[in-house]
Write a protein that holds these residues in place. Structure first.
Motif, PDB file in Angstrom:
ATOM      1  N   TYR A  56       0.739  -1.185  -0.064  1.00 56.65           N
ATOM      2  CA  TYR A  56      -0.071   0.030   0.039  1.00 56.65           C
ATOM      3  C   TYR A  56       0.592   1.310   0.067  1.00 56.65           C
ATOM      4  CZ  TYR A  56      -4.148  -2.775   0.950  1.00 56.65           C
ATOM      5  OH  TYR A  56      -5.427  -3.441   0.747  1.00 56.65           O
ATOM      6  N   HIS A  57       2.059   1.008  -0.232  1.00 54.53           N
ATOM      7  CA  HIS A  57       3.081   2.291  -0.145  1.00 54.53           C
ATOM      8  C   HIS A  57       2.945   3.150   0.972  1.00 54.53           C
ATOM      9  CE1 HIS A  57       2.898   1.248  -4.571  1.00 54.53           C
ATOM     10  NE2 HIS A  57       4.026   1.126  -4.309  1.00 54.53           N
ATOM     11  N   THR A  58       2.751   2.285   2.341  1.00 52.18           N
ATOM     12  CA  THR A  58       2.482   3.106   3.526  1.00 52.18           C
ATOM     13  C   THR A  58       3.575   4.089   4.079  1.00 52.18           C
ATOM     14  OG1 THR A  58       0.631   1.201   4.024  1.00 52.18           O
ATOM     15  CG2 THR A  58       1.788   2.786   5.882  1.00 52.18           C
ATOM     16  N   SER A  59       3.355   5.188   4.329  1.00 53.89           N
ATOM     17  CA  SER A  59       4.376   5.990   5.047  1.00 53.89           C
ATOM     18  C   SER A  59       3.639   6.154   6.706  1.00 53.89           C
ATOM     19  CB  SER A  59       4.415   7.322   4.297  1.00 53.89           C
ATOM     20  OG  SER A  59       5.371   8.106   4.938  1.00 53.89           O
ATOM     21  N   THR A  60       4.566   6.109   7.400  1.00 52.49           N
ATOM     22  CA  THR A  60       4.170   6.004   8.819  1.00 52.49           C
ATOM     23  C   THR A  60       4.987   7.047   9.515  1.00 52.49           C
ATOM     24  OG1 THR A  60       3.922   3.845   8.994  1.00 52.49           O
ATOM     25  CG2 THR A  60       3.974   4.730  10.853  1.00 52.49           C
ATOM     26  N   ARG A  61       4.323   7.863  10.212  1.00 50.57           N
ATOM     27  CA  ARG A  61       4.725   8.912  11.256  1.00 50.57           C
ATOM     28  C   ARG A  61       4.279   8.918  12.530  1.00 50.57           C
ATOM     29  NH1 ARG A  61       2.851  14.252  12.332  1.00 50.57           N
ATOM     30  NH2 ARG A  61       0.970  13.763  11.237  1.00 50.57           N
ATOM     31  N   LEU A  62       5.288   9.033  13.538  1.00 48.24           N
ATOM     32  CA  LEU A  62       4.952   9.065  14.854  1.00 48.24           C
ATOM     33  C   LEU A  62       4.370  10.164  15.553  1.00 48.24           C
ATOM     34  CD1 LEU A  62       5.288   7.005  17.759  1.00 48.24           C
ATOM     35  CD2 LEU A  62       7.677   8.278  17.889  1.00 48.24           C
ATOM     36  N   LEU A  63       3.390   9.992  16.137  1.00 46.48           N
ATOM     37  CA  LEU A  63       2.648  10.925  16.605  1.00 46.48           C
ATOM     38  C   LEU A  63       2.866  11.240  18.158  1.00 46.48           C
ATOM     39  CD1 LEU A  63      -1.069  10.739  15.361  1.00 46.48           C
ATOM     40  CD2 LEU A  63       0.904  12.238  14.572  1.00 46.48           C
ATOM     41  N   SER A  64       3.086  10.077  18.867  1.00 51.87           N
ATOM     42  CA  SER A  64       3.341  10.006  20.210  1.00 51.87           C
ATOM     43  C   SER A  64       3.720   8.682  20.783  1.00 51.87           C
ATOM     44  CB  SER A  64       2.309  10.846  21.089  1.00 51.87           C
ATOM     45  OG  SER A  64       1.029   9.711  21.091  1.00 51.87           O
ATOM     46  N   LEU A  65       4.641   8.638  21.890  1.00 56.80           N
ATOM     47  CA  LEU A  65       5.037   7.323  22.196  1.00 56.80           C
ATOM     48  C   LEU A  65       4.752   7.605  23.815  1.00 56.80           C
ATOM     49  CD1 LEU A  65       6.270   4.556  21.620  1.00 56.80           C
ATOM     50  CD2 LEU A  65       8.567   5.776  22.310  1.00 56.80           C
ATOM     51  N   GLU A  66       4.002   6.487  24.147  1.00 54.18           N
ATOM     52  CA  GLU A  66       3.776   6.307  25.894  1.00 54.18           C
ATOM     53  C   GLU A  66       4.651   5.072  26.275  1.00 54.18           C
ATOM     54  OE1 GLU A  66       0.086   5.577  28.972  1.00 54.18           O
ATOM     55  OE2 GLU A  66      -0.265   6.081  26.768  1.00 54.18           O
ATOM     56  N   ARG A  67       5.214   5.130  27.323  1.00 45.86           N
ATOM     57  CA  ARG A  67       6.076   4.025  27.941  1.00 45.86           C
ATOM     58  C   ARG A  67       5.069   3.482  28.860  1.00 45.86           C
ATOM     59  NH1 ARG A  67      11.597   3.298  26.896  1.00 45.86           N
ATOM     60  NH2 ARG A  67      11.536   1.605  28.217  1.00 45.86           N
ATOM     61  N   LEU A  68       4.847   2.072  28.800  1.00 47.89           N
ATOM     62  CA  LEU A  68       4.067   1.602  29.994  1.00 47.89           C
ATOM     63  C   LEU A  68       4.743   1.091  31.179  1.00 47.89           C
ATOM     64  CD1 LEU A  68       1.251  -0.277  27.515  1.00 47.89           C
ATOM     65  CD2 LEU A  68       1.312   2.095  28.591  1.00 47.89           C
ATOM     66  N   ASP A  70       9.028  -1.006  31.266  1.00 49.10           N
ATOM     67  CA  ASP A  70      10.534  -1.114  30.498  1.00 49.10           C
ATOM     68  C   ASP A  70      10.454  -1.857  29.652  1.00 49.10           C
ATOM     69  OD1 ASP A  70      11.723   0.329  32.494  1.00 49.10           O
ATOM     70  OD2 ASP A  70      12.668  -1.416  33.743  1.00 49.10           O
ATOM     71  N   ALA A  71       9.265  -2.652  28.906  1.00 53.81           N
ATOM     72  CA  ALA A  71       9.176  -3.555  28.148  1.00 53.81           C
ATOM     73  C   ALA A  71       8.092  -3.291  27.254  1.00 53.81           C
ATOM     74  CB  ALA A  71       9.105  -4.940  28.498  1.00 53.81           C
ATOM     75  N   ALA A  72       7.221  -2.225  27.438  1.00 52.66           N
ATOM     76  CA  ALA A  72       6.073  -2.199  26.739  1.00 52.66           C
ATOM     77  C   ALA A  72       5.635  -0.502  26.336  1.00 52.66           C
ATOM     78  CB  ALA A  72       4.807  -2.781  27.365  1.00 52.66           C
ATOM     79  N   ALA A  73       5.167  -0.118  25.179  1.00 56.70           N
ATOM     80  CA  ALA A  73       4.881   1.216  25.031  1.00 56.70           C
ATOM     81  C   ALA A  73       3.551   1.044  24.054  1.00 56.70           C
ATOM     82  CB  ALA A  73       6.076   1.833  24.616  1.00 56.70           C
ATOM     83  N   ILE A  74       3.258   2.337  24.136  1.00 56.79           N
ATOM     84  CA  ILE A  74       2.113   2.440  22.809  1.00 56.79           C
ATOM     85  C   ILE A  74       2.394   3.708  22.152  1.00 56.79           C
ATOM     86  CG2 ILE A  74      -0.481   3.297  22.482  1.00 56.79           C
ATOM     87  CD1 ILE A  74      -1.289   2.107  25.141  1.00 56.79           C
ATOM     88  N   ALA A  75       2.361   3.385  20.808  1.00 55.05           N
ATOM     89  CA  ALA A  75       2.838   4.371  19.809  1.00 55.05           C
ATOM     90  C   ALA A  75       1.732   4.795  18.919  1.00 55.05           C
ATOM     91  CB  ALA A  75       3.817   3.836  18.793  1.00 55.05           C
TER      92      ALA A  75
END
Length: 108
Positions: A56-68, A70-75
């Motif tokens: 799909y020629h996808t381009s991804t841009r990070l809006l925010s990153l929340e660390r949950l 040491d081993a998990a996060a929500i992007a």
């Protein structure tokens, strides 16, 4: 975690499938409820990246990153491509080696 997420986005945006795969443990899973399927192991993750990023020629841009922890996060991410424009989230979990073991993905 920030470096791992940045590497994932940069490699996916470059359509570097092998580079993306190098960020995952061999038995990792991407479960994407927006497509109604889970993709397990290197072969499954390869199919996912080839189909939904390269295809799909996808381009991804990070809006925010929340660390949950040491081993998990929500992007929170912004996707554009042949499908149009979507936003969504990637819940990322890493293993002891610092590689991705699971991504739970969903569009808004």
């Amino acid at each position: 975690m920030e470096q791992l997420v940045d590497a994932f986005i940069q490699r996916a945006n470059a359509f570097d499938v092998d580079g993306v795969l190098a960020l995952f443990e061999a038995d990792a899973v991407i479960d994407d409820v927006s497509v109604g399927d889970a993709f397990a192991g290197a072969d499954g993750i390869r199919r996912y990246i080839e189909r939904f990023f390269v295809g799909y020629h996808t381009s991804t841009r990070l809006l925010s990153l929340e660390r949950l922890d040491d081993a998990a996060a929500i992007a929170r991410v912004d996707f554009t491509g042949d499908f149009g424009h979507e936003t969504g989230m990637l819940r990322i979990r890493t293993g002891a080696a610092g590689l991705i073991v699971r991504i739970d993905a969903d569009l808004d």
